[in-house]
Motif scaffolding. Structure first.
Motif: not given
Length: 136
Positions: A19-35
């Motif tokens: 399913v296509p979604v948008i998540v918020l990726k941390h700009k300065e940390k690789e592979g980390r997303y807002l919980a």
């Protein structure tokens, strides 16, 4: 996992696995997303950001029609959070604590499109009270 999704407009059913979604990726940390919230935060990360392994626990922007969300969907969520923030300040004054502040989040996180596996998306649906993708 492949899922059959019925085409309600009379065309052929389609097989989907994401399913296509948008998540918020941390700009300065690789592979980390807002919980999505503190209850699903990864406490091994100083900010509680989650990894792709637990992406169902991310703050997710999804369209009801399951089409690929875009910048206009992020803007809609941002405007909703601004309205919430104004309401909180009106009710509690300038010292109101507002954690749902997308404008502030976007200083640290960038919206990214991902294709979320259906099984993880359906887990997010359970928690958020959304309609899951039907599996047949």
């Amino acid at each position: 996992m492949q899922v059959f999704q019925q085409n309600i407009f009379g065309g052929e059913d389609e097989i989907i696995s994401t399913v296509p979604v948008i998540v918020l990726k941390h700009k300065e940390k690789e592979g980390r997303y807002l919980a999505a919230d503190i209850e699903v935060a990864d406490f091994s990360d100083p900010d509680g950001d989650i990894t792709m392994d637990d992406i169902q626990d991310a703050f997710i922007i999804v369209r009801n029609d399951h089409q690929k969300p875009g910048p206009e969907d992020v803007e809609e969520v941002r405007l909703l959070s601004e309205a919430h923030k104004r309401g909180m300040i009106k009710k509690f004054g300038d010292k109101a604590v507002v954690s749902y502040d997308v404008t502030e989040w976007l200083k640290t996180y960038e919206p990214v499109n991902i294709d979320m596996p259906v099984d993880k998306f359906n887990l997010a649906c359970e928690v958020n009270g959304w309609e899951p993708v039907k599996t047949y």
